[in-house]
Scaffold this motif. Structure first.
Motif, mmCIF file in Angstrom:
data_model
loop_
_atom_site.group_PDB
_atom_site.id
_atom_site.type_symbol
_atom_site.label_atom_id
_atom_site.label_comp_id
_atom_site.label_asym_id
_atom_site.label_seq_id
_atom_site.Cartn_x
_atom_site.Cartn_y
_atom_site.Cartn_z
ATOM 1 N N LEU A 6 0.982 -1.030 0.061
ATOM 2 C CA LEU A 6 0.026 0.108 -0.029
ATOM 3 C C LEU A 6 0.836 1.212 0.052
ATOM 4 O O LEU A 6 1.789 1.330 0.849
ATOM 5 N N ASN A 7 0.557 2.283 -0.701
ATOM 6 C CA ASN A 7 1.348 3.487 -0.969
ATOM 7 C C ASN A 7 0.917 4.367 0.080
ATOM 8 O O ASN A 7 -0.104 4.660 0.215
ATOM 9 N N VAL A 8 1.861 5.034 0.738
ATOM 10 C CA VAL A 8 1.452 5.958 1.835
ATOM 11 C C VAL A 8 2.268 7.114 1.521
ATOM 12 O O VAL A 8 3.720 7.253 1.151
ATOM 13 N N LEU A 9 1.814 8.339 1.486
ATOM 14 C CA LEU A 9 2.523 9.657 1.120
ATOM 15 C C LEU A 9 2.290 10.456 2.679
ATOM 16 O O LEU A 9 1.435 10.762 3.230
ATOM 17 N N PHE A 73 3.338 13.651 -6.885
ATOM 18 C CA PHE A 73 2.331 12.634 -6.849
ATOM 19 C C PHE A 73 0.971 12.810 -7.313
ATOM 20 O O PHE A 73 0.092 11.886 -7.004
ATOM 21 N N SER A 74 0.783 13.987 -7.870
ATOM 22 C CA SER A 74 -0.658 14.114 -8.455
ATOM 23 C C SER A 74 -0.424 14.159 -10.110
ATOM 24 O O SER A 74 -1.249 14.227 -10.754
ATOM 25 N N ALA A 75 0.775 13.925 -10.403
ATOM 26 C CA ALA A 75 1.010 13.847 -11.899
ATOM 27 C C ALA A 75 0.637 12.526 -12.569
ATOM 28 O O ALA A 75 0.790 11.544 -11.659
ATOM 29 N N PRO A 79 2.508 7.101 -8.287
ATOM 30 C CA PRO A 79 2.036 6.084 -7.475
ATOM 31 C C PRO A 79 0.798 6.249 -7.260
ATOM 32 O O PRO A 79 0.304 7.227 -6.575
ATOM 33 N N GLN A 80 -0.206 5.275 -7.175
ATOM 34 C CA GLN A 80 -1.677 5.539 -6.566
ATOM 35 C C GLN A 80 -1.453 5.325 -5.346
ATOM 36 O O GLN A 80 -1.096 4.576 -4.674
ATOM 37 N N LEU A 81 -1.800 6.324 -4.420
ATOM 38 C CA LEU A 81 -1.864 6.428 -3.185
ATOM 39 C C LEU A 81 -2.947 5.882 -2.503
ATOM 40 O O LEU A 81 -4.003 5.920 -2.557
ATOM 41 N N ASP A 82 -2.773 5.244 -1.280
ATOM 42 C CA ASP A 82 -3.624 4.480 -0.373
ATOM 43 C C ASP A 82 -3.930 5.445 0.764
ATOM 44 O O ASP A 82 -4.911 5.400 1.408
ATOM 45 N N PHE A 83 -2.917 5.884 1.254
ATOM 46 C CA PHE A 83 -2.963 6.785 2.404
ATOM 47 C C PHE A 83 -2.060 8.147 2.342
ATOM 48 O O PHE A 83 -1.150 7.964 1.659
ATOM 49 N N VAL A 84 -2.731 9.054 2.826
ATOM 50 C CA VAL A 84 -1.976 10.373 2.802
ATOM 51 C C VAL A 84 -1.901 11.012 4.174
ATOM 52 O O VAL A 84 -3.383 11.167 4.781
ATOM 53 N N TRP A 99 -5.768 13.768 -5.037
ATOM 54 C CA TRP A 99 -5.269 12.568 -5.292
ATOM 55 C C TRP A 99 -6.086 11.469 -5.737
ATOM 56 O O TRP A 99 -7.220 11.000 -5.343
ATOM 57 N N PRO A 100 -5.696 10.912 -7.037
ATOM 58 C CA PRO A 100 -6.613 10.007 -7.410
ATOM 59 C C PRO A 100 -6.708 8.601 -6.711
ATOM 60 O O PRO A 100 -5.757 8.353 -6.001
ATOM 61 N N GLY A 101 -7.852 8.207 -6.797
ATOM 62 C CA GLY A 101 -8.263 6.894 -5.828
ATOM 63 C C GLY A 101 -8.622 7.327 -4.656
ATOM 64 O O GLY A 101 -9.175 6.229 -3.863
ATOM 65 N N GLN A 102 -8.982 8.467 -4.119
ATOM 66 C CA GLN A 102 -9.210 8.955 -2.883
ATOM 67 C C GLN A 102 -8.643 8.242 -1.801
ATOM 68 O O GLN A 102 -9.207 7.265 -0.928
#
Length: 173
Positions: A6-9, A73-75, A79-84, A99-102
């Motif tokens: 899962l991708n975290v920013l 990260f919005s370009a 990576p599609q983010l799972d958590f911000v 952020w795509p994918g909410q």
């Protein structure tokens, strides 16, 4: 079948200390389960030397760390983010990009260690406190039973983690 991490920013205004420390901690504690990134709304373009020094002393790989804009990260192709997670008050109050994918987001605000005043030792202690607090919060997060939590319960847990008041060693004395 292997599940993708899962991708975290982690976001902070300058992306020079707190978000950088969070990125390295998450990549260690969440290895295989999470992939962490960090960025800022107004990046300084450099990682704070005390942050690098501390992370190296603690055995983290700092070779790929850099201060960067959240626009990366919005370009397209990001990576599609799972958590911000925002880790400073300024970033929490700013209008974030779409952020795509909410992704699920929460605010885990911490004092800015680069604003610490005092002796060199006291300034370095502020960075160590930041690392310790992030290590505790991220440790709680990576051990959540994500598969068994609905979105509302997960949001509540993430908000609760951000409200946890971690005492510093100087406060205990």
């Amino acid at each position: 079948m292997t599940q993708q991490p899962l991708n975290v920013l982690f976001l902070c205004t300058h992306n020079s200390a707190r978000s950088i420390i969070a990125e390295t901690v998450m990549n260690r504690l969440g290895a295989g389960k999470f992939k962490a990134y960090s960025a800022g709304s107004q990046p300084t373009g450099r990682v704070h030397p005390y942050a690098v020094e501390l992370l190296q002393q603690l055995g983290y790989d700092t070779s790929g760390l850099r201060s960067k804009s959240w626009e990366e990260f919005s370009a397209p192709g990001a990576p599609q983010l799972d958590f911000v997670f925002t880790v400073c008050d300024n970033a929490a109050n700013e209008t974030c990009p779409f952020w795509p994918g909410q992704p699920v987001s929460a605010h885990w605000g911490l004092p800015d260690p680069s604003a610490a005043e005092g002796t060199e030792t006291e300034k370095r202690l502020a960075f160590a406190d930041t690392h310790r607090m992030l290590y505790q919060r991220i440790g709680i997060f990576v051990n959540l039973p994500l598969q068994s939590l609905d979105k509302l319960s997960l949001q509540q847990r993430l908000d609760d983690i951000g409200r946890v008041q971690m005492t510093t060693e100087t406060e205990k004395a």
